[in-house]
Write a protein that holds these residues in place. Structure first.
Motif, PDB file in Angstrom:
ATOM      1  N   UNK A  68     -44.494  32.251 -66.841  1.00 55.38           N
ATOM      2  CA  UNK A  68     -43.698  31.030 -66.729  1.00 55.38           C
ATOM      3  C   UNK A  68     -44.538  29.792 -67.034  1.00 55.38           C
ATOM      4  N   UNK A  69     -45.783  29.820 -66.590  1.00 53.31           N
ATOM      5  CA  UNK A  69     -46.678  28.674 -66.825  1.00 53.31           C
ATOM      6  C   UNK A  69     -46.867  28.438 -68.323  1.00 53.31           C
ATOM      7  N   UNK A  70     -47.162  29.507 -69.056  1.00 52.76           N
ATOM      8  CA  UNK A  70     -47.426  29.349 -70.478  1.00 52.76           C
ATOM      9  C   UNK A  70     -46.152  29.145 -71.288  1.00 52.76           C
ATOM     10  N   UNK A  71     -44.987  29.421 -70.691  1.00 51.72           N
ATOM     11  CA  UNK A  71     -43.719  29.064 -71.334  1.00 51.72           C
ATOM     12  C   UNK A  71     -43.423  27.581 -71.162  1.00 51.72           C
ATOM     13  N   UNK A  72     -44.158  26.920 -70.257  1.00 52.68           N
ATOM     14  CA  UNK A  72     -43.945  25.497 -70.026  1.00 52.68           C
ATOM     15  C   UNK A  72     -42.963  25.195 -68.925  1.00 52.68           C
ATOM     16  N   UNK A  73     -42.549  26.207 -68.162  1.00 48.14           N
ATOM     17  CA  UNK A  73     -41.622  25.976 -67.049  1.00 48.14           C
ATOM     18  C   UNK A  73     -42.363  25.239 -65.927  1.00 48.14           C
ATOM     19  N   UNK A  74     -41.855  24.123 -65.423  1.00 43.66           N
ATOM     20  CA  UNK A  74     -42.521  23.431 -64.316  1.00 43.66           C
ATOM     21  C   UNK A  74     -42.622  24.342 -63.089  1.00 43.66           C
ATOM     22  N   UNK A 112     -61.674  30.510 -50.744  1.00 43.64           N
ATOM     23  CA  UNK A 112     -61.470  31.363 -51.913  1.00 43.64           C
ATOM     24  C   UNK A 112     -60.215  30.994 -52.696  1.00 43.64           C
ATOM     25  N   UNK A 113     -59.223  30.424 -52.042  1.00 45.54           N
ATOM     26  CA  UNK A 113     -58.020  30.002 -52.768  1.00 45.54           C
ATOM     27  C   UNK A 113     -58.344  28.930 -53.799  1.00 45.54           C
ATOM     28  N   UNK A 114     -59.421  28.201 -53.581  1.00 47.72           N
ATOM     29  CA  UNK A 114     -59.816  27.154 -54.526  1.00 47.72           C
ATOM     30  C   UNK A 114     -60.170  27.721 -55.895  1.00 47.72           C
ATOM     31  N   UNK A 115     -60.494  29.008 -55.971  1.00 46.92           N
ATOM     32  CA  UNK A 115     -60.821  29.641 -57.255  1.00 46.92           C
ATOM     33  C   UNK A 115     -59.595  30.270 -57.914  1.00 46.92           C
ATOM     34  N   UNK A 116     -58.465  30.266 -57.222  1.00 49.04           N
ATOM     35  CA  UNK A 116     -57.247  30.860 -57.757  1.00 49.04           C
ATOM     36  C   UNK A 116     -56.662  30.006 -58.875  1.00 49.04           C
ATOM     37  N   UNK A 117     -55.980  30.675 -59.819  1.00 46.54           N
ATOM     38  CA  UNK A 117     -55.310  29.940 -60.888  1.00 46.54           C
ATOM     39  C   UNK A 117     -54.282  28.963 -60.342  1.00 46.54           C
ATOM     40  N   UNK A 137     -54.088  23.098 -64.530  1.00 49.99           N
ATOM     41  CA  UNK A 137     -53.477  21.758 -64.414  1.00 49.99           C
ATOM     42  C   UNK A 137     -51.960  21.814 -64.427  1.00 49.99           C
ATOM     43  N   UNK A 138     -51.346  20.710 -63.987  1.00 51.48           N
ATOM     44  CA  UNK A 138     -49.897  20.479 -64.080  1.00 51.48           C
ATOM     45  C   UNK A 138     -49.060  21.311 -63.114  1.00 51.48           C
ATOM     46  N   UNK A 139     -49.684  22.048 -62.216  1.00 53.63           N
ATOM     47  CA  UNK A 139     -48.918  22.732 -61.176  1.00 53.63           C
ATOM     48  C   UNK A 139     -48.651  21.727 -60.057  1.00 53.63           C
ATOM     49  N   UNK A 140     -47.435  21.728 -59.535  1.00 55.27           N
ATOM     50  CA  UNK A 140     -47.067  20.801 -58.469  1.00 55.27           C
ATOM     51  C   UNK A 140     -46.956  21.561 -57.140  1.00 55.27           C
ATOM     52  N   UNK A 141     -47.166  20.826 -56.048  1.00 56.33           N
ATOM     53  CA  UNK A 141     -47.260  21.469 -54.740  1.00 56.33           C
ATOM     54  C   UNK A 141     -46.246  20.857 -53.771  1.00 56.33           C
TER      55      UNK A 141
END
Length: 403
Positions: free
Chosen positions: A247-253, A378-383, A388-392
């Motif tokens: 989904x990320x590489x498809x550009x889905x937010x 360890x979560x800091x190393x997760x994708x 970039x561009x992931x929202x929380x």
């Protein structure tokens, strides 16, 4: 002029999930060599990752399995330019009797589906394969780079998933501007009622994968259907997984919980049962001695790192990894009803130290009792944290309002 490199890939997966991407092997010889379908058997009432006895038995018999693999598929010697192996990593040994180079694409821990009694030998084999051709190993994510660095002392190059096979792109359907895809909720159904309540207040329509007819049927173009949703909410069950990256590489937010660390450590990549530590390569060997006092009836000494190879001392008659086993003898003096066991340990002054301050997992065996600080580290190393561009979001109410 530039030469055009023509590549032809043959998929021979025997995974449960190979049908999702048309990657299942159709070669009966491969299935015979890997003892399909027996490897799918799971012991009834087994604990997490504990029920695959037949699959793990292949790891114990890998020398024979790899010879059988070569016997059945030896004709590939003249046909294949490159072999690729992935999960479990020990299956990279299947090609050890072939001369073609081997690329290991590592997406899981070193000891996944390797029983404890076979891990020391597999660790030595992995070191040998790293030092001498024709093997090359690549990690599938930044997290795996750090995990394997902690476990083996080797920093592998990384080649992340790109999800290009999806052949879809983000093209939201204007007719349904508030439809949001929910990923990985099937195993956490207790949040569904809350999500529905929030949706009713905000006019958001949550849609799960199982509710999409095209996805259930596996029809061509099903990924493009996913790209028609306004956004996707990913509740991670692992530090990275294919569906989120597609989904990320498809550009889905993508929207992910702010507290990723409390969600992402519930699958194989973070299970301590496959996380024994290997000491980095050492120099200047020396031998030290340690004495342990054990009560009558005890028969195991404390766990030693796999890189520390114990040598038998008079009071430690049987030595094995990862535990040092012993038998009492007249040479072992007693004190207050206890037995003294002395162990000589081969170690060095030049061993590398752990790069990370904690092992790459934050739960005990079977993934219970999370350690919040270690999870956050360890979560800091997760994708889910590094891309970039992931929202929380920190609440479902806030999520519905922002989307």
């Amino acid at each position: 002029t530039s030469a055009i490199l023509q590549l032809h890939f043959e998929a021979h997966s025997v995974s449960w999930y190979c049908g999702h991407h048309e990657a299942c092997t159709e070669d009966a010889r491969v299935r015979e060599a890997l003892e399909v379908p027996a490897i799918y058997e799971v012991r009834e009432h087994a604990g997490y990752l504990d029920g695959f006895q037949h699959l793990e038995s292949l790891s114990l018999r890998m020398a024979d399995v790899s010879r059988r693999f070569h016997t059945l598929l030896g004709e590939l010697e003249s046909e294949v330019d490159l072999f690729v192996c992935s999960i479990p990593a020990i299956w990279c040994r299947l090609y050890e009797h072939f001369s073609a180079p081997v690329l290991g694409y590592l997406d899981q821990p070193l000891f996944l589906f390797v029983p404890p009694e076979a891990r020391a030998g597999w660790a030595e084999d992995f070191e040998r394969m790293c030092e001498s051709g024709p093997y090359a190993f690549v990690a599938a994510s930044g997290f795996m780079v750090e995990q394997w660095l902690w476990q083996t002392g080797r920093r592998l190059p990384v080649a992340r998933y790109h999800g290009l096979h999806a052949r879809g792109r983000y093209a939201p359907d204007s007719r349904n501007p508030r439809q949001v895809l929910v990923v990985s909720f099937a195993h956490r159904p207790y949040f569904r009622a809350l999500l529905r309540a929030v949706a009713g207040d905000r006019g958001v329509a949550w849609v799960e994968f199982g509710d999409i007819p095209e996805w259930r049927a596996g029809v061509p173009g099903r990924y493009q259907v996913l790209g028609e949703y306004h956004a996707a909410v990913v509740i991670p069950y692992d530090v990275h997984f294919m569906k989120a990256l597609e989904l990320y590489y498809m550009g889905v937010p993508l929207w992910v919980p702010e507290d990723v660390s409390m969600w992402a450590f519930s699958w194989t990549q973070a299970n301590p049962s496959v996380m024994e530590h290997l000491t980095p390569p050492c120099r200047a060997s020396r031998t030290t001695s340690q004495r342990f006092w054990l009560s009558p009836g005890e028969n195991e000494l404390p766990l030693l790192p796999l890189g520390l190879v114990p040598a038998p001392a008079p009071c430690a008659l049987n030595v094995s990894l990862p535990f040092v086993s012993w038998k009492p003898s007249a040479a072992c003096p007693g004190e207050d009803g206890r037995l003294a066991v002395e162990v000589a340990v081969n170690t060095t002054d030049q061993c590398g130290s752990w790069v990370h301050r904690a092992p790459p997992y934050c739960a005990q065996r079977d993934l219970v009792t999370l350690d919040y600080e270690v999870c956050a580290y360890w979560a800091a190393f997760s994708e889910f944290r590094t891309l970039p561009f992931i929202q929380y979001f920190s609440s479902f109410q806030g999520l519905a309002a922002d989307i």
